[in-house]
Design a protein around this motif. Structure first.
Motif, PDB file in Angstrom:
ATOM      1  N   PRO C 222       0.818  -1.217   0.000  1.00  0.00           N
ATOM      2  CA  PRO C 222       0.000   0.000   0.000  1.00  0.00           C
ATOM      3  C   PRO C 222       0.851   1.266   0.000  1.00  0.00           C
ATOM      4  N   PHE C 223       2.019   1.189   0.639  1.00  0.00           N
ATOM      5  CA  PHE C 223       2.842   2.392   0.701  1.00  0.00           C
ATOM      6  C   PHE C 223       3.277   2.804  -0.708  1.00  0.00           C
ATOM      7  N   ALA C 224       3.780   1.806  -1.465  1.00  0.00           N
ATOM      8  CA  ALA C 224       4.195   2.067  -2.835  1.00  0.00           C
ATOM      9  C   ALA C 224       3.017   2.608  -3.641  1.00  0.00           C
ATOM     10  N   GLN C 225       1.864   2.025  -3.361  1.00  0.00           N
ATOM     11  CA  GLN C 225       0.672   2.437  -4.079  1.00  0.00           C
ATOM     12  C   GLN C 225       0.384   3.924  -3.878  1.00  0.00           C
ATOM     13  N   THR C 226       0.372   4.359  -2.629  1.00  0.00           N
ATOM     14  CA  THR C 226       0.101   5.767  -2.346  1.00  0.00           C
ATOM     15  C   THR C 226       1.168   6.654  -2.954  1.00  0.00           C
ATOM     16  N   LEU C 227       2.412   6.199  -2.834  1.00  0.00           N
ATOM     17  CA  LEU C 227       3.511   7.000  -3.362  1.00  0.00           C
ATOM     18  C   LEU C 227       3.317   7.236  -4.855  1.00  0.00           C
ATOM     19  N   VAL C 228       3.032   6.166  -5.577  1.00  0.00           N
ATOM     20  CA  VAL C 228       2.875   6.286  -7.022  1.00  0.00           C
ATOM     21  C   VAL C 228       1.686   7.181  -7.347  1.00  0.00           C
ATOM     22  N   LEU C 229       0.597   6.987  -6.631  1.00  0.00           N
ATOM     23  CA  LEU C 229      -0.580   7.822  -6.886  1.00  0.00           C
ATOM     24  C   LEU C 229      -0.258   9.292  -6.672  1.00  0.00           C
ATOM     25  N   LYS C 230       0.469   9.579  -5.599  1.00  0.00           N
ATOM     26  CA  LYS C 230       0.843  10.959  -5.295  1.00  0.00           C
ATOM     27  C   LYS C 230       1.732  11.524  -6.396  1.00  0.00           C
ATOM     28  N   LEU C 231       2.718  10.699  -6.786  1.00  0.00           N
ATOM     29  CA  LEU C 231       3.657  11.150  -7.808  1.00  0.00           C
ATOM     30  C   LEU C 231       2.937  11.553  -9.080  1.00  0.00           C
ATOM     31  N   PHE C 232       2.009  10.728  -9.507  1.00  0.00           N
ATOM     32  CA  PHE C 232       1.322  11.011 -10.757  1.00  0.00           C
ATOM     33  C   PHE C 232       0.088  11.893 -10.556  1.00  0.00           C
ATOM     34  N   ALA C 233      -0.170  12.310  -9.300  1.00  0.00           N
ATOM     35  CA  ALA C 233      -1.341  13.126  -8.975  1.00  0.00           C
ATOM     36  C   ALA C 233      -2.629  12.460  -9.449  1.00  0.00           C
ATOM     37  N   LEU C 234      -2.779  11.165  -9.111  1.00  0.00           N
ATOM     38  CA  LEU C 234      -3.967  10.435  -9.539  1.00  0.00           C
ATOM     39  C   LEU C 234      -4.894  10.198  -8.360  1.00  0.00           C
ATOM     40  N   GLU C 235      -6.159   9.966  -8.680  1.00  0.00           N
ATOM     41  CA  GLU C 235      -7.153   9.669  -7.654  1.00  0.00           C
ATOM     42  C   GLU C 235      -7.027   8.201  -7.243  1.00  0.00           C
ATOM     43  N   PRO C 236      -7.319   7.905  -5.963  1.00  0.00           N
ATOM     44  CA  PRO C 236      -7.156   6.525  -5.482  1.00  0.00           C
ATOM     45  C   PRO C 236      -7.925   5.494  -6.295  1.00  0.00           C
ATOM     46  N   ARG C 237      -9.010   5.897  -6.917  1.00  0.00           N
ATOM     47  CA  ARG C 237      -9.767   4.837  -7.593  1.00  0.00           C
ATOM     48  C   ARG C 237      -9.135   4.410  -8.919  1.00  0.00           C
ATOM     49  N   ASP C 238      -8.058   5.128  -9.335  1.00  0.00           N
ATOM     50  CA  ASP C 238      -7.359   4.702 -10.547  1.00  0.00           C
ATOM     51  C   ASP C 238      -6.276   3.680 -10.260  1.00  0.00           C
ATOM     52  N   VAL C 239      -6.273   3.189  -9.046  1.00  0.00           N
ATOM     53  CA  VAL C 239      -5.179   2.330  -8.635  1.00  0.00           C
ATOM     54  C   VAL C 239      -5.046   1.100  -9.531  1.00  0.00           C
ATOM     55  N   ASN C 240      -6.150   0.661 -10.103  1.00  0.00           N
ATOM     56  CA  ASN C 240      -6.061  -0.533 -10.932  1.00  0.00           C
ATOM     57  C   ASN C 240      -5.516  -0.265 -12.326  1.00  0.00           C
ATOM     58  N   ASN C 241      -5.336   1.004 -12.643  1.00  0.00           N
ATOM     59  CA  ASN C 241      -4.743   1.334 -13.935  1.00  0.00           C
ATOM     60  C   ASN C 241      -3.230   1.538 -13.848  1.00  0.00           C
TER      61      ASN C 241
END
Lengths: 333, 326, 403, 324
Positions: C222-241
């Motif tokens: 999950p940590f990597a997940q949040t980091l990547v989302l933050k980096l790309f400025a994406l919404e959490p629900r795009d996590v599967n993309n």
């Protein structure tokens, strides 16, 4: 030239590890990383267990990895490896498509040489002038523009506006086949109408594909020419009283030595850079085939394509070496 | 009175570089007499090569000849200023009446052509032979002249197949192919070993005698000067400081720079106690020192030296010096 | 006649400081002061280096194409950082769900929306009008907003790919060139293998094959997940993309090192011939010290030029892959993907090809112009000549007392 | 007196490779022996490609020798490892020919000089003070402390290189053509500094050069090399007065002397200078000089001449002086 045969054999041997390596990389990508592709080959989710097992057995997927690898390579060499999607031997699939891609690359190469060399030389001869600056920026623009943007721009201009090209189908090869490259055959057999058809279909994709490489060649030619011009031998030629035209002939020959190598490698690069062009211009070549095989996880086909690409790359290198040795007496086989 | 072949008058060459104007040579005047070997001596960057190249305007951009005359006395007695000729006219003179030999034989020759072609080309471009084929045939004779062993087969060789000494013989062959009036040899032996150097110098001397040519020898090696030249021109920082016969300059150097230079060379056959060095460094030619350019390093410098540019004065017959001490 | 030109040149000999030069001086002095706070005596010991930086800045200031490149690059970086926040509409807001006319709306059109959406378990209902200044995409998203948000995607991929791929390549090249022999042979054979592989095909294969694995990895970290989302400025629900997006990232890193190994090896081979390397060995320094402290700083110039230009090439290739339908998928904002959408409706929806195309060309050209200019700026000869003129200027200003 | 350094039958062959096979050997150094005593300068002269530079580098273990022994203060350098090798690296130094490539362009003078000092763990109270002192002893000053190499002239760079060597206080320094890239006026300066430092610190030098004048000025004893072999060894004055080997004689008659009268005399003797050094890949059999030697006899073509002592301390490898 006596050593040419020996040289070819020696160089050929050094290529073997490269070819093995390249196929191994694909193999690893194909068989270690992804989920099982067999289901996709068998027809997706609805595939029966029996069908899956059958395919597994056919492609040795139950065997250890080296057996799988050997099976693939042997299959490629004997052309008995079937493309699981259409049950045609992979190299038979590739063969027809390769002609399209080769012809595309040939057209692109024509434009690369036609634009890159003269413009690079002009840029060098008129160095530090306005012409030079314009040409240099032009070369940078060529390099910086994505091929797909360029392609749509050209389609809009040349197809939609002026209708100077056809974008559908593939013109038939001339009836009399010699080299099996339609455009060359049509020239050899003086089949004018077929030649026009071929050119109409292929010139725009070729131009689009070649333009970035032309920019690279322009820059390279310019630097190479200037480097050759700044050598001491040029000054000595001047001191000898050699007229300008002849001086440039000497410089050009010296400048061409590295350019020839680059050209051979660029031809290989053009062949490899076709997936996007073939997609846009709807040409059934190997670029498109590679793309499709990736989409459908069709790894036997992919391994065939990369093997072919590696052969092209290695051959381009070899041709570069030979040309180099032909032009430069210092290099001996 | 010796008869001049070339008179160089007030020649100045500047290089317009990114950093500023390099005043490579300024106000250089001297004569080259018919049949002599004149040596142009000086350290790196003193402008000796530039002077020799300016004679036939072989100055590459960003360099430019800004001032001066190079009067060439033709065989028929007429005179012409080489600096005013058209490009085509000066090309006719280069390699034909005035030929060059450069320092590094490895980079002088075009690696992609046979040596026969390159010698033959020198004759072809000046219409001495009808075509390059005849030129290559004649090249055999030229290469025999420069004592290249086995010239019949060597003409087919490429430069890389020859040793340094042989290459320099080919370069000399290109130079003498058209039997020039003046041969300008720019450090012809610097890139070579001593034993090869001796042979090349001998060859130059013999050819000179045979063709009664005039030689302008550019070198930094005082030993080479002592054994080859009749007269010497010493340059320092783009200016001539002394002109004289070899004996005058070596035995009675007038300019403090010449004197110091002679004392700084270790003579292998004489007794050397201590070598004398010249303090300071060679000046930057973008902002050369005012007055006499040697004054910052000169032990005898006075106020006059700092402000006034000395001119060349004849102290004894044929011995000129540019120094305020005289 | 000769005299005229002489004087004309003489006037140009001194270096006139322009406003740009003064600004760059201030910036560099500021940086130096800052470092000095951390490291004592740094400024004193690096006088020459600071001077060098200033001269490089002067050289840059005198080259309009390079300056243009720099401006474009800075703009790209700034947009990459704040772009997603400048966008007037979020990238994951699909007007087409509320009004089908917003699909592929032409530039300049306005579309009225009657929005009903669920947010935090509440049903929200409102109406709004979207103004499409440069048109909309298949989902009715404002093209300008998506382009702005896409800058972040491009920048993050760009920076990280260049940080990882070339670094790896350079280190391999250094080792290969410095040690020679069997190590060199092995490294170069492997490099050749990767070079023999058409980069695009390899990238295609990898980006087709990797997403599953990466998605799995992210789901367990999950940590990597949040980091990547933050980096790309994406919404959490795009996590599967993310899997597909990162597949391109990994693919390009794998493709991007061999060129650098080649170049670094070549320069190392040349640099190794220099006597200072031998001098360092004569002292007894270890290979690692010699490679990284002595050779690397001396070969990095041309490599920096290549890196600069490759910032552009990464964008080109990444967008190329998205164009082929690999990598970023909607709704993740991505320039190449927009062109992919537009391609199917060309030439009707020309704006979907034209505007992202212009953006890509501009940014890539910017990097290339900067790289081309850097070639001159990093060339010591340019610097030396600037230095001379600056010195001369200060001497004439200082009067005779200094002489 | 014990020699600082003795070289015994040193050989260095470089392989000529074609693909993976070695097809030939370049016999760069082929059986060289000499001693260097404390406080002495030993000159090594020869033409390009004779192996003098390779000899210098092999002695410092910058190149691994093919065979032979190098004794430095009694220890065999070719076998040193770890700590002992570091000790050797500290006490034996080298100064290179080309001042433009022998200093790292990215390091300031201070770093260039301090790096070896720090590396060898030499305690210095005030590094700045220490470096300034060194700079002063080679004729530079504290203004130069934080500058980069490109800000210096060729002569000044060689001085920086010297200061760097001085910092380690070595016993032995290889001077590999230290002035051949410099102008004569600067050359004199550097040579004199080298001599002074030798007097002050008692260095031993191996002075490699192709310039006979410079070697005569610098060295106490000297050796003449031809195609990887020493052909004559002896005190410099003796070799210059009475050259024994035909090659030495040829060299001496070939040098241009900066004195017009002597030069004219010499020119007459020039006749014996012929040919060019052959490639060291397949050196001539027997005496390597025989194809160019005016006195070549039958035996010279067949057998290698032994080293014979002609007078005190003056050795030559030539059949003219040896009994077969």
């Amino acid at each position: 030239m006596a050593g040419l045969g020996k040289f070819l054999v020696r160089r050929g041997l050094t290529f073997v590890p490269t070819l093995i390596g390249v196929t191994l990389i694909v193999f690893i990508i194909a068989y270690v990383i992804p989920a099982n592709p067999v289901r996709a080959w068998a027809g997706g989710e609805k595939a029966t267990k029996a069908a899956v097992e059958l395919i597994k057995a056919e492609y040795h997927l139950n065997q250890p990895w080296y057996d799988q690898y050997l099976f693939l390579i042997k299959g490629l060499f004997t052309n008995s490896l079937l493309d699981p999607l259409n049950q045609v031997p992979v190299f038979t699939n590739i063969g027809n498509r390769f002609i399209v891609t080769f012809q595309l690359a040939l057209f692109a190469f024509f434009f690369v040489v036609l634009m890159g060399l003269p413009l690079g030389i002009i840029s060098a001869i008129k160095r530090n002038s306005i012409t030079d600056m314009v040409l240099r920026i032009l070369a940078l623009v060529f390099i910086s523009t994505p091929i797909y943007v360029m392609a749509y721009l050209f389609i809009w201009v040349f197809f939609i506006h002026w209708n100077l090209t056809t974008l559908a189908g593939i013109p038939p090869a001339p009836p009399h086949q010699i080299t099996h490259i339609p455009v060359i055959d049509s020239i050899i057999t003086l089949n004018w109408s077929n030649f026009v058809e071929q050119v109409q279909r292929f010139w725009l994709p070729g131009f689009t594909l070649g333009i970035a490489a032309a920019g690279v060649l322009m820059r390279f030619t310019r630097n190479s020419f200037l480097e050759a011009y700044s050598r001491d031998s040029t000054l000595f030629l001047k001191a000898k009283g050699v007229p300008k035209s002849r001086l440039y002939r000497h410089v050009l020959k010296n400048a061409l030595v590295p350019v020839i190598t680059i050209l051979a490698l660029q031809f290989g690069g053009l062949l490899a850079g076709t997936p996007i062009t073939e997609t846009i211009f709807n040409l059934p070549g190997i670029g498109l085939y590679a793309l499709q095989s990736v989409m459908y996880l069709d790894f036997p086909a992919l391994i065939g394509v990369t093997f072919l690409y590696a052969i092209v790359f290695v051959t381009a290198n070899l041709i570069a070496d030979i040309l180099y040795a032909l032009v430069d007496p210092r290099v001996r086989f | 009175m010796p008869e001049p072949l070339i008179e160089i008058k007030n020649l100045s060459v500047y290089f317009y570089t990114y950093a500023g104007i390099v005043k490579a040579i300024e106000d250089v005047s001297f004569d080259i007499y018919r049949g002599e070997t004149l040596a142009l001596v000086g350290e790196t960057g003193c402008g000796k090569s530039v002077t020799s190249r300016a004679i036939t305007r072989l100055i590459e951009s960003p360099g430019r000849i800004v001032n001066g005359q190079v009067i060439y006395h033709k065989d028929d007695g007429s005179k012409v200023d080489l600096l005013t000729l058209s490009d085509e006219e000066i090309r006719e003179i280069r390699g034909n009446e005035i030929a060059y030999i450069f320092q590094d034989p490895h980079s002088s020759l075009d690696p992609l052509y046979t040596i026969g072609y390159q010698v033959g080309e020198a004759m072809e471009v000046h219409g001495k032979v009808k075509n390059i084929k005849e030129g290559i045939t004649k090249a055999v004779n030229v290469l025999r002249e420069v004592m290249l062993p086995d010239p019949e087969n060597r003409v087919k060789n490429y430069p890389h197949e020859l040793s340094g000494g042989m290459k320099q013989r080919v370069v000399i062959g290109v130079g003498i192919a058209n039997n020039p009036r003046l041969l300008i040899a720019d450090e012809p032996t610097t890139a070579l070993d001593v034993t090869v150097q001796a042979q090349i110098l001998d060859l130059l001397n013999e050819l000179k005698k045979k063709y009664n040519a005039t030689v302008l020898l550019i070198t930094h090696n005082l030993g080479v000067v002592a054994e080859t030249a009749q007269r010497v021109v010493v340059m320092y920082a783009g200016k001539i400081v002394e002109i004289g016969t070899v004996d005058q300059v070596f035995h009675n150097p007038l300019h403090p720079y010449t004197a110091a230079l002679l004392k700084a060379v270790p003579n292998p056959l004489g007794e050397i106690e201590t070598l004398e060095s010249i303090p300071g460094t060679v000046p930057n030619l973008i902002t050369p020192p005012t007055g006499c350019r040697f004054h910052p390093r000169c032990p005898f410098a006075t106020q006059t030296c700092r402000t006034e540019v000395p001119s060349l004065k004849e102290i004894e017959p044929n011995h000129f010096v540019a120094c305020h001490r005289y | 006649m000769g005299n005229n030109t002489k004087e004309a040149y003489e006037e140009r000999e001194e270096y006139e400081m322009s406003i740009l030069d003064k600004i760059s001086d201030k910036i560099i002095d500021g940086v130096a002061l800052f470092i000095n706070l951390i490291k004592r005596d740094w400024k004193k010991r690096n006088q020459s280096k600071i001077q060098e930086w200033k001269l490089m800045a002067y050289a840059l200031n005198r080259s309009p194409p390079a300056l243009l490149g720099l401006v474009i690059v800075i703009a790209y970086i700034i947009l990459g950082i704040i772009g997603p926040y400048l966008a007037s509409w979020p990238y994951d807001f699909f007007p087409v769900m509320y009004n089908s006319t917003s699909r592929l709306a032409a530039p300049g059109s306005n579309v009225f929306l009657n929005v009903t959406m669920v947010k935090n378990w509440h049903v929200i209902h409102y109406t709004t009008t979207v103004h499409y200044s440069i048109g909309s995409d298949l989902f009715g998203r404002d093209l300008l907003s998506v382009l702005l948000a896409g800058a972040r995607t491009a920048l993050v991929l760009d920076v990280f790919i260049i940080l990882i791929g070339p670094t790896f390549g350079i280190i391999l090249g250094l080792i290969s060139g410095y040690h020679g022999g069997a190590i060199d042979e092995i490294i170069m054979r492997i490099t050749d293998m990767f070079l023999a592989f058409p980069g695009l095909i390899l990238a295609i294969a990898l980006s087709a094959v990797l997403p599953g694995r990466i998605q799995n990895f992210l789901n367990y970290h999950p940590f990597a997940q949040t980091l990547v989302l933050k980096l790309f400025a994406l919404e959490p629900r795009d996590v599967n993309n993310l899997g597909k997006l990162l597949a391109v990232f990994v693919a390009l890193i794998i493709v991007w090192w061999p060129g650098y190994t080649r170049i670094a090896r070549g320069s190392t081979l040349t640099e190794r011939e220099n006597l200072y390397v031998e001098a360092a060995r004569a002292i007894g320094l270890s290979s690692r010290t010699i490679m990284f402290r002595h050779i690397l700083p001396n070969i990095i110039g041309p490599i920096l030029v290549m890196i600069t230009m490759d910032f552009g090439n990464v964008i080109l290739t990444e967008a190329g892959l998205s164009f082929l339908g690999l990598g970023a998928v909607p709704p993740i904002p991505d320039w190449g993907n927009l062109i992919n959408q537009g391609a199917q409706y060309f030439p009707q929806a020309w704006w979907l090809v034209a505007f992202p195309g212009i953006v890509i060309v501009t940014v890539v050209l910017g990097w290339n112009l900067l790289g081309d200019g850097l070639r001159d700026i990093l060339d010591p000869r340019t610097r030396r000549s600037m230095e001379f003129k600056v010195k001369k200027k200060s001497r004439t200003e200082g009067g005779e007392s200094n002489a | 007196m014990e020699p600082v350094l003795s070289v015994e039958n040193l050989k260095k062959y470089f392989p000529v490779r074609s693909l993976l096979r070695t097809i030939a050997w370049v016999k760069a150094v082929d059986g060289v022996s000499f001693d260097i005593y404390p406080g002495e300068t030993f000159g090594l002269v020869g033409e390009s490609g004779c192996g003098k530079t390779t000899t210098g580098r092999t002695i410092l273990r910058l190149i691994q020798p093919t065979s032979g022994r190098i004794l430095f203060q009694g220890k065999d350098v070719t076998k040193l490892k770890g700590k002992e090798l570091l000790w050797f690296r500290r006490h034996a130094q080298i100064m290179f020919q080309d001042p433009y490539s022998s200093l790292d362009p990215r390091q300031t003078v201070f770093n260039t000089i301090m790096e070896p000092v720090k590396f060898h763990g030499i305690k210095v109270d005030d590094p700045e003070e220490f470096v300034i002192k060194l700079l002063e002893s080679v004729g530079l000053n504290e203004m130069h402390l934080y500058r980069y190499p490109h800000e210096f002239s060729g002569g000044q760079r060689q001085r920086i290189a010297l200061a760097k060597i001085l910092a380690l206080r070595p016993d032995f320094v290889v001077l590999d053509e230290p002035t051949s890239a410099l102008d004569v006026s600067v050359q004199a300066n550097i040579l004199n500094t080298l001599k002074e430092l030798q007097k002050d610190y008692g260095f031993s030098y191996l002075f490699i050069s192709h310039d006979l004048g410079v070697v005569k000025y610098m060295s106490h004893r000297m050796g003449v090399m031809y195609l990887g072999k020493l052909v004559e060894v002896g005190p410099s004055t003796k070799i210059f007065e009475n050259p024994l080997h035909p090659y030495t004689q040829m060299l001496l008659s070939a040098i241009p002397v900066p004195d017009p009268e002597i030069a004219r005399e010499l020119k007459a003797k020039r006749k014996m200078v012929k040919g060019e050094p052959p490639s060291p890949i397949n050196p001539p059999a027997g005496c390597r000089f025989h194809p160019r030697c005016p006195f070549a006899k039958d035996i010279c073509r067949r057998e290698e001449p032994p080293f014979v002592k002609v007078e005190d301390d003056h050795y030559v490898a030539c059949w003219l002086y040896a009994k077969s």
